[in-house]
Design an enzyme around this catalytic site. Structure first.
Site, short mmCIF file in Angstrom:
data_model
loop_
_atom_site.label_atom_id
_atom_site.label_comp_id
_atom_site.label_asym_id
_atom_site.label_seq_id
_atom_site.Cartn_x
_atom_site.Cartn_y
_atom_site.Cartn_z
CG HIS A 99 3.10 73.01 65.48
ND1 HIS A 99 4.00 72.99 66.52
CD2 HIS A 99 2.92 74.31 65.17
CE1 HIS A 99 4.35 74.23 66.81
NE2 HIS A 99 3.70 75.05 66.00
CG ASP A 163 0.67 77.19 53.44
OD1 ASP A 163 1.21 77.23 52.33
OD2 ASP A 163 -0.54 76.95 53.61
CD GLU A 276 -1.19 77.83 49.81
OE1 GLU A 276 -1.82 78.59 50.60
OE2 GLU A 276 -0.33 77.01 50.19
#
Ligand SMILES: Cc1cc2nc3c(=O)[nH]c(=O)nc-3n(C[C@H](O)[C@H](O)[C@H](O)COP(=O)(O)OP(=O)(O)OC[C@H]3O[C@@H](n4cnc5c(N)ncnc54)[C@H](O)[C@@H]3O)c2cc1C
Length: 512
Positions: A99, A163, A276
């Site tokens: 990723h 996240d 956030e």
């Protein structure tokens, strides 16, 4: 006539593997003898090579000569030792879950170790207690989603998350691992007690703050340069039962950051376990980003605010609670906090979800026809207003091409351990912003141009931003990136990976 002794079988296998890799592999990097144990685990077929030549970004493509699918830590150790003992060592990159977005997990003409094969043996997460400390011993190959499920089954949880949880433990610990809990608990690298690491010499070393602390500090946030993480001991706490998850909108940037900073400074410590923020843009913000939270009937009003102000800002706050906590009291606390905040009245929403539901809010979705020209930055708080004017309004709003979420929230420097390799701005509070663009195969360059324009503006305005998940390609850029940490970083590299074998995809030491 005496019968001549036949050569030992392992020698034959070794010669065959070497011959195979030298002749069939596209590079001559693997001229080194490889141990016979790896014979069936090293793959040079197009499927293996293709899978290791791309990543989530789908922009950088770089072919290895072979891919190792290890079935044990010893396999990885054997591979590293082979390279280390070879007259011409080859590069080795670990693919945690692929990723990265700029080829950081690739190894041109070297070997990519695909950690997926280690995950298959399912024994990689063990929960333990020692001297009143609760922790999980987790294989570096494990995904955070599996850490969540295994720990939740025992009523436990790590404190610091990302996240998105389809990332490997070794992958995020090589960077930092940040999310809305970071302001309170620090990044994931601040919540590790101990590591097992295979260094660039092929040695398996256990390290912690008390034992081989220099290696421990090097590896955490070390971009895979000093060793391969095979086990991490991760701090655990009791898992909350539920989460009160709330969002409010702001039309004014100064109000938005003032309220966010109140929370990270500890002003509302008892009501915020997670903070956030994000930007809502006319063109780019995916509708589901808003409607997953706000009722679809509110969408027209929200978009009308965006039309009026160009950009609006979303503050996202959660409070964790346990079975004995009373929901109505939690709500009162939250209402008290929001009463003091300068958000747009009428656009505040909150819901109760389970802790697992909250942590798994970002789904796992991959699409091969997409590219992800992402940019993640840390910005010193003292220049945040200049960043707002010069970047958010003069570049992002004017170009109006941004697609995907844009995150924007503050972090506390004192929650980061300065001895670790990760680099952050030199101010008590700094912001993180993430431009998470989704492009097509042919149009990602416009986003890269915007990313570059942002960096150029910051350089010209003297805003000392730090790239998170940096994608530099020259040694000069890396020296600037590490700043005062560079000398230590280079010395640690010489100590733990003197032949520059590990993580060539980061493009730090390859040309040095
Ligand atoms: C959809 C998405 C969401 C994301 N969300 C967040 C987020 O919320 N917060 C955040 O901080 N980051 C986030 N990231 C970034 C992510 O943390 C990094 O890209 C991370 O490197 C990806 O993990 P991975 O397991 O896929 O690593 P890979 O891409 O496979 O590897 C990344 C680097 O780490 C090295 N590496 C991997 N495993 C090991 C190991 N065991 N030992 C030593 N080195 C190793 C690799 O060689 C490579 O250099 C996100 C990325 C994506 C694509």
């Amino acid at each position: 006539m005496a019968k001549s002794p036949s050569p030992p079988i392992h020698l034959i296998v070794m010669l065959l593997v070497t011959y195979f890799l030298c002749t069939v592999g596209k590079s001559n990097a693997l001229t080194c003898p490889l141990p016979p144990e790896l014979a069936t685990k090293l793959h040079v077929d197009p499927v293996a090579i293709d899978s290791a030549s791309t990543d989530y970004g789908n922009i950088v493509h770089s072919e290895p000569a072979a891919v190792l699918y290890p079935s044990s830590i010893e396999d990885i150790q054997r591979l590293v030792k082979s390279s280390y003992n070879c007259p011409i060592p080859f590069g080795i990159s670990v693919r945690g879950n692929g990723h990265s977005v700029n080829g950081q997990d690739m190894a041109r003409d070297g070997v990519v170790v695909d950690m997926k094969s280690l995950r298959e043996n399912k024994t990689g997460i063990k929960i333990r207690v020692s001297r009143n400390h609760l922790f999980a011993d987790v294989g570096g190959e494990q995904l955070w989603i599996d850490v969540l499920h295994t720990t939740a089954a025992q009523g436990l949880s790590p404190v610091s998350w990302t996240d998105f949880l389809y990332l490997s433990v070794g992958g995020t610990l090589s960077n930092a691992g940040i999310s809305g809990q970071t302001f309170l608990h620090g990044p994931q690298i601040s919540n590790v007690y101990e590591l097992d690491v295979i260094t660039g010499k092929g040695e398996l070393v256990t390290c912690s703050k008390r034992n081989n602390s220099d290696l421990f500090d090097s590896v955490l946030g070390g971009l895979g340069q000093f060793g391969i993480i095979t086990r991490a001991r991760i701090a655990l706490r009791s898992a909350p039962t539920k989460v009160r998850w709330s969002r409010a909108f702001y039309s004014n940037f100064s109000d938005f950051i003032r309220d966010q900073e109140r929370i990270v400074r500890g002003g509302h410590r008892d009501v915020a376990n997670y903070l956030e923020g994000s930007l809502v843009l006319d063109n780019g913000t995916p509708t589901e980003w808003i409607t997953s939270f706000f009722h679809p009937t509110q969408l027209p009003q929200i978009m009308s605010l965006v039309k009026t102000y160009g950009i609006i800002y979303c503050l996202e706050l959660t409070k964790y609670y346990f079975i004995e906590d009373i929901e109505s009291e939690i709500d009162q606390d939250l209402q008290e906090v929001f009463k003091q905040f300068a958000h747009v009245p009428g656009f505040i929403d909150a819901k109760f979800v389970s802790h697992q539901e909250f942590l798994t809010r970002v789904p796992n979705a991959e699409n091969e026809s997409q590219t992800h020209p992402w940019q993640n930055l840390f910005i010193p708080k003292s220049r945040i207003s200049d960043f707002n004017v010069g970047v958010l309004r003069d570049i992002v709003l004017k170009r109006n091409i941004t697609t995907g979420p844009v995150l924007f929230y503050p972090l506390n420097r004192h929650k980061w351990d300065a001895q670790l390799s990760a680099v952050i701005p030199d101010e008590d509070i700094f912001y993180t912003t993430s431009f998470l663009h989704t492009g097509g195969i042919d149009n990602w360059q416009v986003y890269e141009d915007q990313n570059k324009a942002i960096i150029k503006f910051c350089e010209e305005a003297g805003i000392k931003i730090v790239k998170y998940l940096a994608d530099y390609t020259t040694i000069e850029e890396w020296i600037k990136h590490f700043g005062s940490k560079w000398t230590t970083f280079r010395e640690r590299k010489a100590k733990y990976d003197p032949k520059n074998i590990l993580s060539p995809g980061q493009k730090i030491f390859n040309g040095v």
